[in-house]
Design a protein around this motif. Sequence first.
Motif, short mmCIF file in Angstrom:
data_model
loop_
_atom_site.label_atom_id
_atom_site.label_comp_id
_atom_site.label_asym_id
_atom_site.label_seq_id
_atom_site.Cartn_x
_atom_site.Cartn_y
_atom_site.Cartn_z
N TYR A 22 -4.75 -8.55 12.27
CA TYR A 22 -4.04 -8.65 10.99
C TYR A 22 -2.53 -8.54 11.20
O TYR A 22 -1.75 -9.25 10.53
CB TYR A 22 -4.51 -7.56 10.04
CG TYR A 22 -5.79 -7.87 9.31
CD1 TYR A 22 -5.77 -8.34 7.99
CD2 TYR A 22 -7.02 -7.71 9.92
CE1 TYR A 22 -6.95 -8.63 7.32
CE2 TYR A 22 -8.21 -7.99 9.25
CZ TYR A 22 -8.16 -8.45 7.95
OH TYR A 22 -9.34 -8.74 7.28
N ARG A 101 -6.59 -2.80 6.30
CA ARG A 101 -6.44 -4.24 6.48
C ARG A 101 -5.34 -4.76 5.53
O ARG A 101 -5.56 -4.95 4.34
CB ARG A 101 -7.77 -4.97 6.18
CG ARG A 101 -8.92 -4.49 7.07
CD ARG A 101 -8.68 -4.82 8.52
NE ARG A 101 -9.71 -4.31 9.44
CZ ARG A 101 -9.52 -3.28 10.26
NH1 ARG A 101 -8.36 -2.64 10.27
NH2 ARG A 101 -10.47 -2.88 11.06
N ALA A 103 -2.56 -7.21 3.73
CA ALA A 103 -2.38 -8.62 3.40
C ALA A 103 -1.36 -9.22 4.37
O ALA A 103 -0.52 -8.51 4.93
CB ALA A 103 -1.89 -8.76 1.96
N TRP A 106 2.30 -8.10 4.01
CA TRP A 106 2.58 -6.67 3.76
C TRP A 106 3.95 -6.28 4.31
O TRP A 106 4.78 -5.70 3.59
CB TRP A 106 1.50 -5.81 4.39
CG TRP A 106 1.38 -4.42 3.83
CD1 TRP A 106 0.42 -3.96 2.98
CD2 TRP A 106 2.24 -3.28 4.07
NE1 TRP A 106 0.62 -2.62 2.68
CE2 TRP A 106 1.73 -2.19 3.34
CE3 TRP A 106 3.38 -3.09 4.84
CZ2 TRP A 106 2.34 -0.93 3.34
CZ3 TRP A 106 4.00 -1.84 4.84
CH2 TRP A 106 3.47 -0.78 4.10
N ALA A 141 -13.24 -6.65 3.04
CA ALA A 141 -11.77 -6.68 3.06
C ALA A 141 -11.26 -8.10 2.85
O ALA A 141 -10.32 -8.33 2.08
CB ALA A 141 -11.26 -6.11 4.38
N LEU A 145 -8.86 -9.36 -0.25
CA LEU A 145 -7.54 -9.91 0.06
C LEU A 145 -7.40 -11.35 -0.40
O LEU A 145 -6.32 -11.78 -0.80
CB LEU A 145 -7.28 -9.81 1.57
CG LEU A 145 -7.04 -8.40 2.10
CD1 LEU A 145 -7.05 -8.40 3.63
CD2 LEU A 145 -5.73 -7.83 1.58
N GLU A 146 -8.49 -12.11 -0.36
CA GLU A 146 -8.44 -13.52 -0.79
C GLU A 146 -8.67 -13.68 -2.28
O GLU A 146 -8.68 -14.81 -2.78
CB GLU A 146 -9.48 -14.32 -0.01
CG GLU A 146 -9.15 -14.44 1.48
CD GLU A 146 -10.18 -15.27 2.24
OE1 GLU A 146 -11.24 -15.59 1.65
OE2 GLU A 146 -9.91 -15.61 3.41
N ARG A 216 -0.11 -5.28 -0.47
CA ARG A 216 -1.54 -5.14 -0.79
C ARG A 216 -2.37 -4.93 0.47
O ARG A 216 -2.00 -5.41 1.55
CB ARG A 216 -2.04 -6.38 -1.53
CG ARG A 216 -1.28 -6.70 -2.81
CD ARG A 216 -1.70 -8.05 -3.39
NE ARG A 216 -1.51 -9.12 -2.41
CZ ARG A 216 -2.49 -9.84 -1.86
NH1 ARG A 216 -3.75 -9.61 -2.21
NH2 ARG A 216 -2.23 -10.78 -0.99
N GLY A 217 -3.49 -4.24 0.31
CA GLY A 217 -4.37 -4.06 1.45
C GLY A 217 -5.66 -3.39 1.07
O GLY A 217 -5.86 -2.98 -0.09
#
Length: 325
Positions: A22, A101, A103, A106, A141, A145-146, A216-217
């Motif tokens: 990531y 995890r 984005a 981030w 995750a 995230l998507e 975001r995460g």
Amino acid sequence: MHAYVVVATKGRPRETRRLLDYLERQTLAPTFTVVVGAEPSDIAVLPDHPLLANGRGACVVSPLTGSSAQRNYGLALLERDGFFGVDREPFFCSFFDDDFRPAPDWLERAAERLRRGDAVGLTGHVLADGIKQCGLAEEDAVAFLEGKRAPEPHWASGATERDLESTYGCNMAFVDRVVRSVRFDENLPLYGWQEDRDYTGVASAHGRVIYFPLCRGVHLGVRGGRVSGLRFGYSQIANPIYLMRKGTVRPRVGFRLLSRALGANIVYSVAGPKHTDYPGRLKGNLGALWDLLRLRSHPRNILGEEFGGAPRRVAESGSGGLACP
């Protein structure tokens, strides 16, 4: 604005390698990433990862086990190698849990926000947190995230920026003038319960610390690598008391933490999920309260023989740790 990353890990080599995937995909590439393990097996699968193998990172073993000690060791390595020099460009340092995890943007979003200069630290929007359940899978995750799954309720959520008394340790970032001078309190050993709140309290002397929704995460909340229920239960009481005495946690907040922990452990010890050792936590709570009455309460008591002995120490040689080639 340069971005540095420090990751403290224990017992989760697979999850840590996935986090590096990531970080490698970040739209703002980290200038340097330090992974700090508690023992050689924590980092054994990492040296050939592209993020580390190309000279933009390192993995080391800390002489002391614990989230605070390992993060401090990562900061010391960055400082030793000249990354914190006052003549360098502005920077910030992010701290991620090995099971967080982020984005893809981030770090870029954090840089944009911290570059404004009116905040010295931030924590981001946690789209989902496996710590509140049995943990989340890697596929979960990706779905969050998507945008294939809607964000779940969390105290670190919402569309509005706001000031914070505490960041969330799984994803937080602080600017150069903070990380040059502030270290994590190693009197909060092993899991370091509330070390993020303490660090935020000290950092707040330099300026505002905020919740920033554009970072975001997802926090998977992986169970492996955590301390025993007995030790964690003791920390749930001893650590807030220590931090109230230190002055980084207000009494109202500290007593709320104590009462919530004790109440939850009483209830869930009777009828709660079996994947968490609530009876062990309750026993630890009671042990800490007994030590408080005897004026013997201290977070480092969990390192004593009654809790399974002291943490592993490694004789220092060279840099004091095991570095990747």
